[in-house]
Design an enzyme around this catalytic site. Sequence first.
Site, PDB file in Angstrom:
ATOM      1  CG  ASP A 188      -2.022  -1.023   1.150  1.00  0.00           C
ATOM      2  OD1 ASP A 188      -2.433  -1.366   0.024  1.00  0.00           O
ATOM      3  OD2 ASP A 188      -2.487  -1.476   2.207  1.00  0.00           O
ATOM      4  CG  ASP A 208      -6.574  -1.370  -1.556  1.00  0.00           C
ATOM      5  OD1 ASP A 208      -6.791  -2.599  -1.608  1.00  0.00           O
ATOM      6  OD2 ASP A 208      -5.667  -0.865  -0.867  1.00  0.00           O
TER       7      ASP A 208
END
Length: 178
Positions: A136, A154
């Site tokens: 991330d 995401d």
Amino acid sequence: MSNQSSSAEPQSKRPLLWGRFSPLVLLIVLIGVALDQGTKIWLVHSFDLANNGPVSVLPVLDLVLVWNRGISYGLFQQNSDVGRWLLAGLTIAVTIGVWIWSARCQSRLVALSLALVIGGAVGNGIDRVFLGAVVDFVYFHAGNFSWYVFNLADVWIVAGVAGLLYDSFRNGPNSAAK
């Protein structure tokens, strides 16, 4: 006997793995995975975000490196190989189920939405299998407000779910399931 005609395809004749929108779904999945993995590979290996970050892109946006060993929002963190592989297996099972749903769907919007979900799941699944955790890197913040750190996979998943929700409100609560 009544001769009723129905526009709905009988359940038994609906495709299992390849349907009307499957070429579109596959194309969107491949593009989504390529963009997701390309940004992650560049940020982790070429740019070396671990040593060169965080990078302030805008006053409210930074690039940071976070290794997410859980699922969305960092829930269910798994610090063992058993947990990692259970999450990887769950990702594979859900992805297969969503692919079957996409092969049977009758709407371009639903197909596109499911393709985004699949692309996001595959992108994050690749990270989990090959890196042990999901990469991330996008971090939004403003004043005291701090959003979770996420990646393009995401974004694809959230956009896909938003499309499915839009479709369900537009065409009735069960339209995406058809």
